[in-house]
Design a protein around this motif. Structure first.
Motif, mmCIF file in Angstrom:
data_model
loop_
_atom_site.group_PDB
_atom_site.id
_atom_site.type_symbol
_atom_site.label_atom_id
_atom_site.label_comp_id
_atom_site.label_asym_id
_atom_site.label_seq_id
_atom_site.Cartn_x
_atom_site.Cartn_y
_atom_site.Cartn_z
ATOM 1 N N VAL A 220 0.339 -0.658 -0.061
ATOM 2 C CA VAL A 220 0.297 -0.203 -0.263
ATOM 3 C C VAL A 220 1.153 1.240 -0.320
ATOM 4 O O VAL A 220 1.847 1.325 0.817
ATOM 5 N N LYS A 221 0.859 1.965 -1.210
ATOM 6 C CA LYS A 221 1.437 3.741 -0.743
ATOM 7 C C LYS A 221 0.163 4.594 -0.568
ATOM 8 O O LYS A 221 -0.933 4.659 -1.409
ATOM 9 N N VAL A 222 0.781 5.595 0.214
ATOM 10 C CA VAL A 222 -0.300 6.623 1.251
ATOM 11 C C VAL A 222 0.488 8.086 0.182
ATOM 12 O O VAL A 222 1.116 8.104 0.223
ATOM 13 N N LEU A 223 -0.664 8.556 -0.478
ATOM 14 C CA LEU A 223 -0.357 9.325 -0.749
ATOM 15 C C LEU A 223 -1.185 10.665 -1.065
ATOM 16 O O LEU A 223 -2.978 11.189 -0.640
ATOM 17 N N PRO A 224 -0.690 11.316 0.285
ATOM 18 C CA PRO A 224 -1.406 12.751 0.539
ATOM 19 C C PRO A 224 -1.719 13.796 -0.525
ATOM 20 O O PRO A 224 -0.440 13.734 -0.783
ATOM 21 N N ILE A 225 -2.362 14.826 -0.676
ATOM 22 C CA ILE A 225 -2.488 15.864 -1.481
ATOM 23 C C ILE A 225 -1.663 16.746 -1.492
ATOM 24 O O ILE A 225 -1.045 17.189 -2.451
ATOM 25 N N SER A 226 -1.448 17.204 0.227
ATOM 26 C CA SER A 226 -0.189 17.976 0.294
ATOM 27 C C SER A 226 0.249 17.620 1.539
ATOM 28 O O SER A 226 -0.481 17.302 2.468
ATOM 29 N N ASP A 227 1.387 18.688 1.527
ATOM 30 C CA ASP A 227 2.258 18.185 2.864
ATOM 31 C C ASP A 227 0.895 18.447 4.517
ATOM 32 O O ASP A 227 1.507 18.235 5.394
ATOM 33 N N VAL B 41 2.126 -1.181 -7.970
ATOM 34 C CA VAL B 41 1.826 -0.930 -6.009
ATOM 35 C C VAL B 41 0.203 -1.300 -6.034
ATOM 36 O O VAL B 41 -0.547 -0.764 -6.414
ATOM 37 N N PRO B 42 -0.137 -2.786 -5.499
ATOM 38 C CA PRO B 42 -1.792 -3.657 -5.635
ATOM 39 C C PRO B 42 -2.664 -1.601 -4.894
ATOM 40 O O PRO B 42 -3.501 -1.376 -6.263
ATOM 41 N N TYR B 43 -2.263 -0.908 -3.543
ATOM 42 C CA TYR B 43 -3.235 0.102 -3.089
ATOM 43 C C TYR B 43 -2.688 0.979 -3.226
ATOM 44 O O TYR B 43 -1.664 1.316 -2.665
ATOM 45 N N MET B 44 -3.711 2.542 -3.353
ATOM 46 C CA MET B 44 -2.747 3.890 -3.415
ATOM 47 C C MET B 44 -4.276 4.514 -2.192
ATOM 48 O O MET B 44 -5.440 3.897 -2.825
ATOM 49 N N VAL C 253 -9.844 6.994 4.183
ATOM 50 C CA VAL C 253 -8.941 7.341 2.781
ATOM 51 C C VAL C 253 -9.985 6.272 1.363
ATOM 52 O O VAL C 253 -10.742 6.006 1.370
ATOM 53 N N SER C 254 -9.257 7.208 0.724
ATOM 54 C CA SER C 254 -10.244 7.302 -1.184
ATOM 55 C C SER C 254 -8.682 5.840 -1.473
ATOM 56 O O SER C 254 -7.583 6.596 -1.302
ATOM 57 N N VAL C 255 -9.393 5.010 -2.090
ATOM 58 C CA VAL C 255 -8.675 3.666 -2.855
ATOM 59 C C VAL C 255 -8.614 3.933 -3.835
ATOM 60 O O VAL C 255 -10.142 3.916 -4.628
ATOM 61 N N ARG C 256 -7.694 3.351 -4.353
ATOM 62 C CA ARG C 256 -7.424 3.179 -5.592
ATOM 63 C C ARG C 256 -6.987 2.242 -5.827
ATOM 64 O O ARG C 256 -5.951 1.793 -5.064
ATOM 65 N N ARG C 257 -6.698 0.873 -6.839
ATOM 66 C CA ARG C 257 -6.364 -0.590 -7.129
ATOM 67 C C ARG C 257 -5.914 -0.490 -8.012
ATOM 68 O O ARG C 257 -5.780 -0.254 -9.413
ATOM 69 N N GLN C 258 -4.659 -1.131 -8.436
ATOM 70 C CA GLN C 258 -3.684 -1.037 -9.470
ATOM 71 C C GLN C 258 -4.550 -1.575 -10.679
ATOM 72 O O GLN C 258 -5.149 -2.918 -10.351
ATOM 73 N N PHE D 254 -10.372 -0.743 5.488
ATOM 74 C CA PHE D 254 -9.502 -0.415 3.799
ATOM 75 C C PHE D 254 -9.007 -1.935 5.180
ATOM 76 O O PHE D 254 -8.356 -2.573 4.663
ATOM 77 N N ILE D 255 -8.130 -1.112 5.887
ATOM 78 C CA ILE D 255 -6.752 -2.288 6.816
ATOM 79 C C ILE D 255 -7.499 -3.340 7.081
ATOM 80 O O ILE D 255 -7.297 -4.633 6.925
ATOM 81 N N ALA D 256 -8.838 -4.065 7.367
ATOM 82 C CA ALA D 256 -9.624 -4.750 7.667
ATOM 83 C C ALA D 256 -9.555 -5.744 6.497
ATOM 84 O O ALA D 256 -9.163 -6.609 6.348
ATOM 85 N N SER D 257 -10.546 -5.014 5.126
ATOM 86 C CA SER D 257 -10.281 -5.838 3.835
ATOM 87 C C SER D 257 -8.478 -6.381 3.876
ATOM 88 O O SER D 257 -8.560 -7.277 3.067
ATOM 89 N N ALA D 258 -7.936 -5.378 3.072
ATOM 90 C CA ALA D 258 -6.617 -5.873 2.903
ATOM 91 C C ALA D 258 -6.299 -7.117 3.886
ATOM 92 O O ALA D 258 -5.816 -7.887 2.995
#
Ligand SMILES: [Zn+2]
Ligand SMILES: [Zn+2]
Length: 656
Positions: free
Chosen positions: A560-567, A608-611, A624-629, A642-646
């Motif tokens: 999983v990669k976590v992508l913040p929109i800004s700092d 990476v499978p999930y963003m 979290v807003s989920v994107r799947r590869q 999300f964590i539980a299902s992953a």
């Protein structure tokens, strides 16, 4: 009078036995083609060659005696290889027409296609030449020229090639005995060849000359370099198109390319050829595979062992690896006046563990497992990425059992293979049951005719009763028993040999392994050698192509990669990563000050499978807003959900 006529008639009749066991009478001299025609015209149009008493023949050759007959088409391995070898003759004919006076060495079929080694004199062959040759081959193929077989005396054959001035064919002839020489002619080209060939060139409907290479005559660099032209042919254009498409896709999925891009493995000249270094990402995959194997083997009653990487010469003399396998082993090192070898297989070490304690029937079956590291001296020309290496990690185990236990044990191993295929989404596979040849007992095979019969029947029985697709091949067993070679196909249809599953009734005796039976007698156990996941090297090479680098979640180095929109959202992003890590999920934050669009694109590329994308709304609601590869946006959910299902997806080792 009548009786003598009947006798005479019977004399001229032969019995032909078919693979399904049916027997039919034909007149002596009948050909496989005649027999096929007598069954159906459609079949006769399809057959390319015939197996007569285990030997592959031209279908026009007269059969004079009772025989076991198998009619082979494009769908059979021998059908394909004959098709390709015959295409090599067609290539030679085209070459000779365009470049008269050239000389030919040999033109065999290979794994996929064929080649011909040719001495083109002063001519330097170009890509344009290939196009021209390909056109010429098509033209000649359309002439439907028959491959005509002729047995000739050696003197005549020598005369023919002396006149032609072809020293290569004369060299081949010098090694052949008089009386065993055959010429084949199609159209304007005659070759010295043992055969067999397809009936005529008209079967070859689609042709692609694929590459040119230099090849030293007889593989010796002191000799002249010949030109090797590679090609592949098919009975229809559709199959060629599919093949070319697959090649293109395979190029994109090349495990050497992906392995580098994804940080899986590297090679370094200072370490040595064929010795891959596993990078952190590759090591994660290795550990996940080992975890799967350990769980599976533990549930199946295996016990784990660990053994050294070297052993004394005496052990390999006992096992018979020395001297028979010596060429594939690293040369020995001398220590304290003793020779030590790097291990090329784990079996002997495991046998020593079996022998370390007195065993009774109550201890059996004993299943010893180890991800063992082996070293094999592969020729440098044979080395290829992860597919052919000199250091390999094998998913090895040896099962020691009684004859009575064998059926259940072998069945369980077989089912383990099938379970793995399901986990990895391997839909297409074939098990090749390799049998011995009774005429080679005592030479190529251990001289135990009864044990061969018994174990072969047991193995066949397992395959039949579990409805496992398999083919039988004669004369390809291991020295010490029948084996199953497992072939699998990647998602793009490329074939890989995965591993073998072998029965062994000889090594137990060589190592004097014994157990006390029910009635207090000393008996030798049967041994099953198995490695369903093959080696890490070959299997991960396969998986890279199979998944095109897009590993399922449980295997992905970074999950999983976590992508913040800004700092502004970095702290929350870090806390999500921490929660993921606490749940044993491999996660990272992308803390670069890049635009979110770029972050998404880069993460897509690293497969990476999930963003998880995080902005204002997500932070406020702990979402979290989920994107799947490969699937894109999956909506916004609670981080905890999300964590539980992953976790569930990883635990079940789901493939998508
Ligand atoms: Zn030939
Ligand atoms: Zn073994």
């Amino acid at each position: 009078m009548l009786i003598s006529r009947i006798v005479k008639l019977i004399d001229f009749m032969i019995q032909i036995r078919f693979p399904d066991g049916a027997v039919r009478s034909y007149e002596a001299g009948v050909s496989a083609f005649d027999i096929a025609t007598s069954i159906s015209e459609g079949l006769a149009r399809k057959i390319l060659v015939a197996e007569v008493n285990g030997e592959v023949w031209d279908i026009s050759r007269p059969i004079q005696q009772d025989a076991a007959l198998k009619l082979l088409t494009w769908d059979d391995t021998a059908g394909k290889s004959t098709f390709w070898h015959s295409s090599a003759h067609l290539l030679a004919e085209a070459v000779e027409q365009i470049f008269p006076g050239v000389k030919f060495w040999v033109g065999p079929a290979v794994d996929k296609g064929f080649y011909y080694d040719i001495d083109l004199g002063d001519h330097k062959i170009s890509e344009e030449d290939l196009v021209m040759l390909q056109k010429k081959m098509s033209e000649l193929a359309k002439q439907n020229n028959r491959f005509l077989r002729k047995e000739i005396p050696k003197s005549e054959a020598v005369g023919y090639f002396e006149e032609k001035g072809d020293e290569y064919k004369l060299d081949l002839l010098s090694g052949l005995e008089d009386g065993a020489i055959t010429f084949y002619t199609q159209g304007s080209f005659t070759d010295l060849c043992r055969g067999p060939h397809i009936p005529h060139t008209g079967f070859i409907k689609a042709i692609q000359l694929t590459s040119i290479a230099g090849a030293y005559w007889k593989g010796d660099e002191k000799n002249k370099q010949l030109t090797r032209i590679y090609g592949v042919t098919f009975p229809n254009q559709k199959e060629l198109d599919e093949y070319l498409l697959m090649l293109e896709e395979a190029k994109k999925r090349d495990h050497r390319k992906l392995g580098k891009e994804l940080g899986i493995f590297t090679m370094d000249d200072d370490v040595g050829q064929g010795l891959p270094l596993w990078m952190p990402n590759g090591t994660i995959i290795i550990e996940e595979l080992e975890k799967l194997a350990k769980e599976t083997e533990q549930a199946a009653g295996y016990k784990r062992v660990v053994t050294p990487h070297i052993a004394k010469e005496s052990m390999y003399l006992t096992s018979g690896h020395l001297p028979y396998y010596q060429d594939s082993m690293y040369p020995p090192m001398e220590i304290d006046g003793q020779k030590y070898y790097l291990k090329a297989m784990n079996c002997p070490h495991h046998h020593k563990i079996f022998a370390a304690e007195p065993r009774s029937y109550k201890d059996l079956p004993l299943r010893l497992a180890e991800y063992g590291t082996c070293y094999r001296y592969e020729q440098s020309g044979e080395l290829f990425g992860l597919m052919r290496v000199r250091c390999l990690h094998m998913n090895d185990a040896h099962i020691y059992c009684t004859k009575e236990q064998f059926y259940e044990e072998f069945k369980a191993v077989n089912q383990m293979y099938l379970k793995y295929f399901e986990i990895f989404g391997i839909d297409k596979y074939v098990m090749r049951l390799s049998l011995h040849d009774p005429s080679k007992l005592g030479q190529k095979y251990v001289d135990e005719p009864e044990l061969w019969k018994e174990t072969e029947a047991l193995v066949r029985d397992v395959l039949v009763r579990t409805n496992t697709p398999f083919v039988e091949v004669q004369d390809e067993a291991a020295f010490y028993g029948p084996k199953i070679d497992v072939q699998i196909w990647s998602a793009i249809g490329r074939e890989f040999t995965l591993a073998t599953n072998q029965v062994d009734f000889a090594q137990g005796r060589r190592f004097k392994l014994g157990f006390t039976s029910h009635d207090n007698k000393e008996e030798t156990p049967l041994i099953i050698h198995r490695a369903p996941l093959g080696t890490h090297e070959r299997f991960i090479g396969f998986l890279l192509e199979h998944y095109a680098g897009k590993f399922p979640l449980w295997l992905a180095p970074l999950q999983v990669k976590v992508l913040p929109i800004s700092d502004k959202f970095l702290d929350y992003a870090n806390s999500v990563v921490q929660q993921l890590k606490n749940a044993d999920i491999r996660a990272e934050v992308d803390d670069r000050s890049e635009k979110i669009g770029k972050k998404i694109r880069d993460t897509e590329l690293s497969k990476v499978p999930y963003m998880l994308i995080i902005g204002e709304k997500e932070m406020q609601d702990e979402m979290v807003s989920v994107r799947r590869q490969g699937k894109g946006d999956m909506g916004t959910v609670k981080a905890a959900d999300f964590i539980a299902s992953a976790k569930e997806e990883i635990k079940e080792r789901r493939s998508v």
